[in-house]
Scaffold this active site. Structure first.
Site, short mmCIF file in Angstrom:
data_model
loop_
_atom_site.label_atom_id
_atom_site.label_comp_id
_atom_site.label_asym_id
_atom_site.label_seq_id
_atom_site.Cartn_x
_atom_site.Cartn_y
_atom_site.Cartn_z
N CYS A 149 -0.61 0.60 -8.16
CA CYS A 149 -1.45 -0.40 -9.19
C CYS A 149 -0.44 -1.75 -9.19
O CYS A 149 -1.28 -2.67 -9.37
CB CYS A 149 -1.82 0.02 -10.40
SG CYS A 149 -0.05 0.98 -11.04
N LYS A 180 -7.33 15.36 -17.27
CA LYS A 180 -8.26 15.47 -16.00
C LYS A 180 -7.43 14.60 -14.90
O LYS A 180 -7.59 13.60 -14.72
CB LYS A 180 -9.41 14.93 -16.46
CG LYS A 180 -10.55 15.42 -15.91
CD LYS A 180 -10.77 15.41 -14.19
CE LYS A 180 -10.94 13.95 -13.71
NZ LYS A 180 -10.79 13.71 -12.10
P1 NAD Z 1 -11.27 6.13 -10.28
O1 NAD Z 1 -11.03 4.74 -11.18
O2 NAD Z 1 -12.72 6.18 -10.18
O3 NAD Z 1 -10.57 7.49 -10.68
C1 NAD Z 1 -9.59 7.66 -11.34
C2 NAD Z 1 -9.61 8.56 -12.57
O4 NAD Z 1 -10.83 8.52 -13.20
C3 NAD Z 1 -9.92 9.85 -11.60
O5 NAD Z 1 -8.99 11.08 -12.19
C4 NAD Z 1 -11.28 10.20 -11.28
O6 NAD Z 1 -11.68 11.47 -11.32
C5 NAD Z 1 -11.72 9.54 -12.97
N1 NAD Z 1 -13.09 9.20 -13.23
C6 NAD Z 1 -13.85 8.83 -12.10
N2 NAD Z 1 -15.01 8.51 -12.61
C7 NAD Z 1 -15.16 8.77 -13.91
C8 NAD Z 1 -15.99 8.58 -14.88
N3 NAD Z 1 -17.36 8.23 -14.83
N4 NAD Z 1 -15.68 9.27 -16.32
C9 NAD Z 1 -14.19 9.61 -16.43
N5 NAD Z 1 -13.36 9.69 -15.54
C10 NAD Z 1 -13.67 9.29 -14.20
O7 NAD Z 1 -10.73 5.48 -8.85
P2 NAD Z 1 -11.08 5.97 -7.36
O8 NAD Z 1 -12.61 6.08 -7.05
O9 NAD Z 1 -10.45 7.20 -7.23
O10 NAD Z 1 -10.64 4.53 -6.59
C11 NAD Z 1 -11.32 3.32 -6.64
C12 NAD Z 1 -10.39 2.23 -6.65
O11 NAD Z 1 -9.84 2.27 -8.00
C13 NAD Z 1 -9.37 2.25 -5.50
O12 NAD Z 1 -9.80 1.73 -4.60
C14 NAD Z 1 -8.19 1.44 -6.35
O13 NAD Z 1 -8.78 -0.09 -6.04
C15 NAD Z 1 -8.47 1.72 -7.70
N6 NAD Z 1 -7.51 2.58 -8.10
C16 NAD Z 1 -6.67 2.08 -8.98
C17 NAD Z 1 -5.42 2.85 -9.43
C18 NAD Z 1 -4.29 2.50 -10.53
O14 NAD Z 1 -3.12 3.08 -10.44
N7 NAD Z 1 -4.74 1.18 -11.01
C19 NAD Z 1 -5.55 4.24 -9.22
C20 NAD Z 1 -6.57 4.89 -8.33
C21 NAD Z 1 -7.34 3.91 -7.95
#
Ligand code: NAD
Length: 479
Positions: free
Chosen positions: A282, A173
């Protein structure tokens, strides 16, 4: 306008609910494609296809055969390098040169795991006389992969490359904000000879398709990269089925610079570690801890570099592209307005170029100095091009500051003192430590992952292969 579909069971499938999600170009805020809005029913179909592949041709394949498929995929990715870089740059907004580096890394992930597939083996163990005991490594079965938007291709490659090499069938996903490159790679995987169902991609929102995947009883392992909050939810959902998870959740990684360091060597790396991908990495080096004797001179040199940084559309290929979305832009603004409100001095900032579309999600890189260690800017992940500088007086204070956040992903240590290098490498709480360099996660060969709120489990290297397998012990009594 392109309307992308899911990739399930070796073919393309529209969302069962018939709905789509707009794909926005971060460089100008315009919609340029649509992706399928995945439903729990779509996840059911993908898991069923993966289970069939695992029970069938893919599950029966030898390690050498899996390696050959992955090697062909690596060659196809290399042949499509330019196309993949263009897709990734437009979808994420990152400068083209960074997207090129990502496409090269993707090919390298598949190449590494192609070679590793048939080198993974168990052991024989000493036991009581009259016994032979051995261990074998078996795939989990069907693995779920939840991928973020910052490095869609790379994070897909590091996770799925290792899972497939170990013999699992995968359901992915990707993030709703950027997933077009991943769909293109799925087509290349089919061309490389990956049997139908061994790799399935369901696009959609996290709380819908992502949650359906995380709590699916047909999944045997979940690998998640993203925010700590969502990581916690995913782990809770997976726990309902006693499914193991690997979590890679970001960080607030420190670069510690001592007065005896080679500052000329450190300077460009300190800047690139936070500017790369507009800080949406990250492993970004988002804190620089500087020994007081060189605090002012180094800050002055850092500030001069920050003033030169240019931000613009991905096609302009400057130091930084836009942030991924208006939501991410608001998040970064929120940190910066808190800093301003709390009187934290802005030492320098870069510039958004004049012809960058106003509707794009731009943010000039910012260097903030004298950040109080307890301030959220020194403790929380901004996920934007914002570097927090803090002075320290001695080694103990440097370690206390470095370890003073809930995270622990990567640390950089800059000093010529060999004993101090090793002492600090041990004292810093972090999954990776770089001495006199900083790898922003490092190459595919180097195990990568965090401690504390940065997550657990390891990606990359052979460690990832161990994570995507289950160890079975077989004890034979032969007298
Ligand atoms: P997120 O963690 O919500 O999303 C990452 C992935 O998880 C996406 O594919 C998303 O669709 C999925 N996801 C979201 N909610 C979910 C749920 N309830 N169940 C299963 N999967 C789910 O991140 P975001 O909202 O896109 O970004 C928010 C913050 O997260 C950013 O500001 C940043 O600080 C952090 N982030 C970190 C990384 C990393 O590489 N560590 C990557 C993206 C975002």
């Amino acid at each position: 306008m392109e309307e992308a579909k899911h990739f399930i069971g070796g073919g393309w499938a529209a969302a069962s609910g018939g709905e789509t999600i707009a794909v926005i170009d971060p460089s100008d805020g315009e919609t340029f494609a649509q992706i399928a809005r995945g439903t729990p029913a779509d996840i059911d179909s993908a898991v069923a296809a993966a289970r069939a592949a695992f029970a069938g041709e893919w599950g029966q394949s030898s390690a050498a055969e899996r390696g050959r498929v992955l090697y062909r995929l690596s060659m196809l990715v290399a042949a499509c390098h330019e196309e993949l870089a263009q897709i990734e740059a437009r979808d994420t907004g990152k400068p083209l040169k960074q997207a090129h580096a990502d496409a090269a890394a993707l090919a390298r992930y598949f190449e590494f795991y192609a070679g590793a597939a048939d080198k993974l083996h168990g052991e024989t163990l000493p036991y009581q006389s009259g016994y032979t005991v051995l261990t074998i490594r078996e795939p989990h079965g069907v693995t779920g992969h939840i991928v973020p938007w910052n490095y869609p291709m790379q994070i897909f490659g590091r996770s799925v490359g290792a899972a497939l090499a170990a013999g699992n069938a995968c359901v992915v996903k990707p993030a709703e904000d950027a997933c077009l490159s991943v769909l293109r790679v799925a087509a290349l995987a089919a061309e490389a000879g990956l049997p139908p169902g061994a790799l399935n991609i369901v696009t959609g929102f996290g709380h819908e398709a992502g949650a359906a995947l995380a709590r699916h009883p047909g999944i045997d392992h979940i690998s998640f990269t993203g925010s700590p909050e969502t990581g916690k939810l995913v782990a809770q959902m997976a726990a309902e089925n006693h499914v193991p998870v690997t979590l890679e959740l970001g960080g607030k990684s420190p670069q510690i610079v001592f007065a005896d360091a080679d500052l000329d060597a450190a300077l460009p790396t300190l800047v690139s570690a936070i500017v790369q991908n507009a800080g949406q990495t990250c492993s970004a080096g988002s804190r620089v801890l500087i020994e007081r004797a060189v605090y002012e001179p180094l800050l002055e040199r850092l500030a001069a570099r920050f003033r030169e940084l240019r931000v613009g559309p991905s096609r302009a290929d400057l130091d930084c592209g836009p942030l991924i979305s208006a939501k991410q832009q608001r998040r970064v603004w929120d940190f910066l307005s808190d800093a301003q409100h709390d009187g934290i001095p802005m030492a320098a900032h870069g510039e958004v170029v004049g012809d960058a579309p106003e509707s794009g999600f731009y943010q000039a890189p910012a260097l903030l100095r004298d950040v109080p260690p307890a301030h959220r800017l020194a403790r929380e992940e901004v996920f934007g091009p914002v570097l927090a500088a803090l002075p320290f007086d001695d080694e103990n204070e440097a370690v206390a500051l470095a370890n003073g956040t809930p995270y622990g992903l990567v640390a950089g240590i800059w000093t010529r003192d060999g004993a101090r290098q090793l002492r600090l490498a041990r004292r810093v709480r972090s999954g990776q430590v770089f001495i006199n360099n900083y790898g922003a996660g490092g190459g595919v060969e180097l195990p990568f992952g965090g401690v504390g709120h940065s997550g657990h489990g390891r990606e990359k290297g052979f460690e990832a292969l161990y994570g995507f397998t289950v160890l079975k012990t077989i004890a034979i009594k032969h007298g």
